[in-house]
Design a protein around this motif. Structure first.
Motif, mmCIF file in Angstrom:
data_model
loop_
_atom_site.group_PDB
_atom_site.id
_atom_site.type_symbol
_atom_site.label_atom_id
_atom_site.label_comp_id
_atom_site.label_asym_id
_atom_site.label_seq_id
_atom_site.Cartn_x
_atom_site.Cartn_y
_atom_site.Cartn_z
ATOM 1 N N SER A 38 1.651 -10.508 8.069
ATOM 2 C CA SER A 38 1.992 -10.096 9.656
ATOM 3 C C SER A 38 1.066 -10.902 10.229
ATOM 4 O O SER A 38 1.573 -11.337 11.419
ATOM 5 N N GLN A 146 3.669 -3.488 11.491
ATOM 6 C CA GLN A 146 2.723 -2.580 10.574
ATOM 7 C C GLN A 146 2.643 -0.832 11.189
ATOM 8 O O GLN A 146 1.749 -2.077 11.732
ATOM 9 N N ASP B 89 7.978 -5.479 9.738
ATOM 10 C CA ASP B 89 6.822 -5.866 8.874
ATOM 11 C C ASP B 89 6.563 -4.128 8.587
ATOM 12 O O ASP B 89 5.870 -3.008 9.202
ATOM 13 N N GLU B 90 6.646 -4.540 6.986
ATOM 14 C CA GLU B 90 6.370 -3.161 6.536
ATOM 15 C C GLU B 90 7.156 -1.536 6.338
ATOM 16 O O GLU B 90 6.333 -0.751 6.324
ATOM 17 N N GLY C 63 -3.190 -4.566 7.676
ATOM 18 C CA GLY C 63 -3.194 -3.009 6.720
ATOM 19 C C GLY C 63 -3.321 -2.825 5.183
ATOM 20 O O GLY C 63 -4.350 -1.446 5.443
HETATM 21 MG MG LIG Z 1 0.342 -6.507 7.166
#
Ligand SMILES: [Mg+2]
Ligand SMILES: Nc1ncnc2c1ncn2[C@@H]1O[C@H](COP(=O)(O)OP(=O)(O)OP(=O)(O)O)[C@@H](O)[C@H]1O
Ligand SMILES: Nc1ncnc2c1ncn2[C@@H]1O[C@H](COP(=O)(O)OP(=O)(O)OP(=O)(O)O)[C@@H](O)[C@H]1O
Ligand SMILES: [Mg+2]
Lengths: 168, 151, 151, 168
Positions: A38, A146, B89-90, C63
């Motif tokens: 990220s 995310q 992102d994910e 995350g």
């Molecule tokens: Mg991440």
């Protein structure tokens, strides 16, 4: 315009110079939790002109400079350069005769910032104008961070309006 | 301006109404203006009905259904005003295997005008990518990139 | 009351300082009172440093790191005031394979006093459970339970 | 107190009577997106006394009653019964002589609610008191809903205080 290459030095967890090539249609970035995936996304947002430290998960913009580890000292500068190839219809005409456009942003711990387009010093505004012209711009939907997907659906109707305004 | 917003709204809605049933293999969805008389301020609502289910508030949808609904809306906007690249992102984290497959299918369909960068922990998503880059921290706190060619 | 809050705070903090490095295989973390002089209102801050990394604001954590930090805090509270059961809905979604293993290990360590119900899409989590129930919608919109014995 | 069994009829997507047995240490619930797993979690929160429709992802409490499908008609009542076995130190003394405690909640589309402990009609308060006494109570940390884990870490310090207060 197509992404070509991202070069990161001293940005977040990227102590050493790291080059990511983006020449394929679909590039996947993988790895364990906390290893920096990220942070690559943050680097791209940052070089495109992100001004809010909060959107980059930081408390102040200085948080994007490599802070050191238990054994490494911190760095005094973060530098990110994003290079595009100028194929395709979205290239701003003033760069159309060049095969590449590279956008670079640097931040020093002193608080000083530097911005470059094709190695020429420019202002932040020139960078954001360039991206607006190419169709990347402030598009809220070019980068889905995310956790953001859920927010789009659970957002208040007034916030969702903002996405449509980006398209208008 | 009011006209520009309304036109953008209608174009995105039109695409959204096509992409949602394409991703969900059925069902329907559309966008709604909360206040059609106030085009300068009106919020935008999402109406979504997965195949075979009753139409209810989108808040009741499951985690995976919400993610796919959001992807439908985002790609609807992409079709109206394409961006040279899209970073996800994910986004596949809440999806089951079947839906991960559909997510990757629609990404592949959109690669004509747009380049995709996906961050993922999902093996199926990794298999559909053209190239994989691994990010590691051999040394704690220091990221390094490793190229992991798939094909 | 002030005393009760401070005592609870200290006990949870003590457990949190043990569980975090246990889950992260190193590193350290603790709780912090924003305003020690205002025990009736003071907010609670989390300081967390994964192994080998520099201590920074928890907002910068990834995350998966945030999810494990939250699990450490939740289980610290469980150890102070156990609940007969704990329901975890897709808590493992952002975790990589190694961390999913550690998540399931710590759940197993806590089963003495607490019964766990985990909702998951993750194959590794499914393998460590004592029993699996499958929920399906053979007919659209109508849920049905199927028992899927693992062992 | 140990979970023994959950019985759901007409709650959210559970049209027909469904029984979930919880006799093991670790029970996993699996299945495709949208098939009803989190609805089981909602059923447990609801029978324990959840009063906020928003916490159950609904707009009004009536949203928990089976709303029908494209081909099925809606139902007029939702009923959830949670049964515990009374082993262990957390059993309230007034039930200690019974091998089971069952808590049942019903909601009718007319708006009427019914509550039962061991088949005896009680008020909602009796149910929440029972759970407070057993150590399940309003524990914000007994049920970690989908997406909640991230919030605990990104919450404001004042909100995190609330978790510690639950332990006090
Ligand atoms: Mg991440
Ligand atoms: N300025 C900085 N200097 C050094 N390390 C930093 C800095 N900013 C962030 N980090 C570290 O980067 C890590 C987070 O990286 P990132 O969010 O990219 O992980 P990730 O690969 O996306 O993981 P996940 O799969 O869990 O999402 C954190 O551990 C954080 O400590
Ligand atoms: N009152 C109701 N009547 C009928 N169906 C309902 C009702 N309330 C919710 N649903 C349906 O339940 C579904 C969501 O179920 P749930 O959240 O349990 O899914 P899930 O199995 O957790 O999926 P995921 O893996 O995506 O999280 C939605 O499709 C919704 O339409
Ligand atoms: Mg769910």
């Amino acid at each position: 315009m197509r992404l070509k290459r991202l070069e990161i030095i001293g940005f977040k967890s990227f102590l050493e110079k790291t080059i990511v090539s983006f020449d394929k249609d679909v590039t996947a970035i993988v790895g364990p939790n906390g290893c920096g995936k990220s942070n690559i996304v943050d680097a791209i947002c940052w070089v495109m002109g992100e001004q809010s430290a909060k959107h980059l998960r930081g408390k102040s913009m200085e948080d994007v400079i490599f802070a050191g580890s238990e054994v490494r000292a911190q760095l005094s500068m973060a530098s990110v350069e994003l290079t595009f190839s100028t194929e395709g219809y979205q290239t701003p005409f003033q760069y159309a005769d060049q095969s590449e456009i590279s956008v670079c942003r640097r931040l020093y711990r002193t608080g000083e910032s530097e911005y470059f387009i094709n190695r020429i010093p420019v202002r932040l505004k020139d960078i954001t104008d360039l991206f607006l012209g190419t169709g990347v711009g402030r598009k809220a939907y070019s980068v889905i961070e995310q956790g953001k997907v859920h927010q789009i659906v659970t957002a208040k109707p007034e916030q969702r309006r903002y996405y449509i305004e980006e398209v208008a | 301006t009011k006209e520009k917003f309304l036109e953008a709204f209608r174009m995105v809605d039109e695409k959204f109404q096509v992409i949602f049933p394409h991703l969900f293999k059925g069902g329907k969805a559309k966008l709604l203006l909360i206040n059609e008389n106030d085009l300068l301020e009106s919020g935008v609502d999402i109406i979504a009905q997965p195949p075979g289910k009753k139409l209810q508030s989108i808040s009741l949808l499951s985690g995976g259904e919400k993610a796919l609904t959001a992807v439908s809306l985002i790609f609807a906007m992409f079709l109206i005003k394409p961006s040279p690249f899209c970073i996800l992102d994910e986004v596949d984290a809440p999806l089951d295997d079947v839906n991960v497959g559909r997510y990757n299918d629609i990404i592949r369909e959109m690669t004509g005008k747009t380049q995709f960068v996906v961050i993922t922990h999902n093996k199926n998503t990794m298999e559909t990518a053209d190239v994989l880059y691994g990010v590691t921290m051999q040394e704690a706190g220091v990221s390094q990139l490793v190229s992991v060619e798939m094909h």
